[in-house]
Design an enzyme around this catalytic site. Sequence first.
Site, PDB file in Angstrom:
ATOM      1  N   HIS A   1       9.244 -26.473   1.599  1.00 52.37           N
ATOM      2  CA  HIS A   1       8.696 -27.579   0.823  1.00 52.37           C
ATOM      3  C   HIS A   1       7.744 -27.094  -0.265  1.00 52.37           C
ATOM      4  O   HIS A   1       6.955 -27.880  -0.804  1.00 52.37           O
ATOM      5  CB  HIS A   1       7.990 -28.555   1.765  1.00 52.37           C
ATOM      6  CG  HIS A   1       8.906 -29.170   2.765  1.00 52.37           C
ATOM      7  ND1 HIS A   1       9.542 -30.376   2.553  1.00 52.37           N
ATOM      8  CD2 HIS A   1       9.350 -28.726   3.979  1.00 52.37           C
ATOM      9  CE1 HIS A   1      10.304 -30.659   3.601  1.00 52.37           C
ATOM     10  NE2 HIS A   1      10.207 -29.678   4.472  1.00 52.37           N
TER      11      HIS A   1
ATOM     12  N   GLU B   1       0.816  -1.207   0.000  1.00 50.20           N
ATOM     13  CA  GLU B   1       0.000   0.000   0.000  1.00 50.20           C
ATOM     14  C   GLU B   1       0.859   1.271   0.000  1.00 50.20           C
ATOM     15  O   GLU B   1       0.428   2.317  -0.476  1.00 50.20           O
ATOM     16  CB  GLU B   1      -0.925   0.002   1.216  1.00 50.20           C
ATOM     17  CG  GLU B   1      -2.120   0.921   1.080  1.00 50.20           C
ATOM     18  CD  GLU B   1      -3.150   0.677   2.146  1.00 50.20           C
ATOM     19  OE1 GLU B   1      -4.296   0.340   1.804  1.00 50.20           O
ATOM     20  OE2 GLU B   1      -2.824   0.812   3.351  1.00 50.20           O
TER      21      GLU B   1
ATOM     22  N   LYS C   1     -13.050   2.251  -2.595  1.00 49.33           N
ATOM     23  CA  LYS C   1     -14.034   2.613  -1.567  1.00 49.33           C
ATOM     24  C   LYS C   1     -15.168   3.442  -2.168  1.00 49.33           C
ATOM     25  O   LYS C   1     -16.338   3.267  -1.822  1.00 49.33           O
ATOM     26  CB  LYS C   1     -13.351   3.383  -0.440  1.00 49.33           C
ATOM     27  CG  LYS C   1     -12.405   2.564   0.418  1.00 49.33           C
ATOM     28  CD  LYS C   1     -11.791   3.413   1.515  1.00 49.33           C
ATOM     29  CE  LYS C   1     -10.857   2.595   2.394  1.00 49.33           C
ATOM     30  NZ  LYS C   1     -10.227   3.441   3.452  1.00 49.33           N
TER      31      LYS C   1
END
Length: 401
Positions: free
Chosen positions: A276, A250, A392
């Site tokens: 792994h 961000e 938003k």
Amino acid sequence: MQYTHNFNPTISDEDIFSEIVREKEDIGYYNLPFQDTAPLKEYAKSVKQSNIVVIGIGGSTLGTYAIYKYLKHSRKLDKKLIFLETTDPIDIQSKIQSIDLQDTLFIVISKSGTTVETVSIFKYINSLVVCDKTNTVIVTENDSKLNRYAQINGMQVFEIPKNVGGRFSVFSAVGLLPLAIVGIDIDELLKGAKKLHDAFFIKKDDVQERLLKKARFLVEYKNSFNINVVFSYSSRLEGFNKWYIQLWGESLGKIDINNTRQGLTPIGIIGPIDQHSFLQLIIEGRRDKTVTVIKVENFDNDLKIPAITLEGLEELDYLNDLEFSSLIKSQADATIEAIQNLNDIPCDVITIDGVCESAIASLMYEYELLTSLCGKFMYINTYDQPGVESGKIILKKKLQS
């Protein structure tokens, strides 16, 4: 804190340091280690509830969770800390069903005071239990609508300074209040952050040199190594990894002063689990990644592999009586050596002292400084988030239509 690296860019960094010193006058997170914690500790002592529920999202929760996750198994905490940070209905219900709402303090955190996720969850909580000054505390900016709500209802409010961004707010009331309430030593947290602050700004020792060097390298070679992997060798650092991803992504994914798109891609993985899986990609995949390995020097735990022989597995008896902490440190060292032997993957190693408040705080403050330095090298505004804000706005329009 110990540190080693295998890269060595050499360019003068005086101008960048001067820029950071000037920025320090306006950007609030730099000076949070020097705040007075007395009001927070006084309120924490007054809390009688056993369950502490933080309602927030992103910068309002990730830093707090990182510290709590790192320390909770090494501390005798008499209160439980729960995070309501997603609008996933299954997550909300499962967490609510696991606690006694009558024995719960709700900490509602939103810098703007109008965060959709936070207000939505708080509305739901209000439908289940009466939220008043006896069981609810607000953390927000002093002129937000959430602050006004708190004043109308006589609720305790702790302020988020306007010049402290959410993802840089962990050492404000955002993180310190819930952590103090559950019994974590917030003075030791700030002491760890202050130690890094002083090393960088006052002592100007190897901390300043290596952070400037690392930031410059990451930015100058961003087109070659655009992916930055943090490989944390402790499951306790899972929360730190999540916090780092938000901080890095961000803050640094921006359009610079030349209208050029900038950014570094953060990845957080845990050792030895990801030995792994993701390690294969690091070792034999494209050379587009830097790797930072984070080790814990002292786990403060003496759990051992028992000295028993399993039929058919006798050849692994060399593991007998080995402490698990020694095993995980050896696994980290093996990964580091495997990477460094290749000589074409930029790799640095951070070894933090132990499982304590000052250690995790020093690490987090260091990453805040590193983020700010990278932002300066990129000629971007590290502290805004227009890309998030656009989403938003769209969400609000959709919900209101």
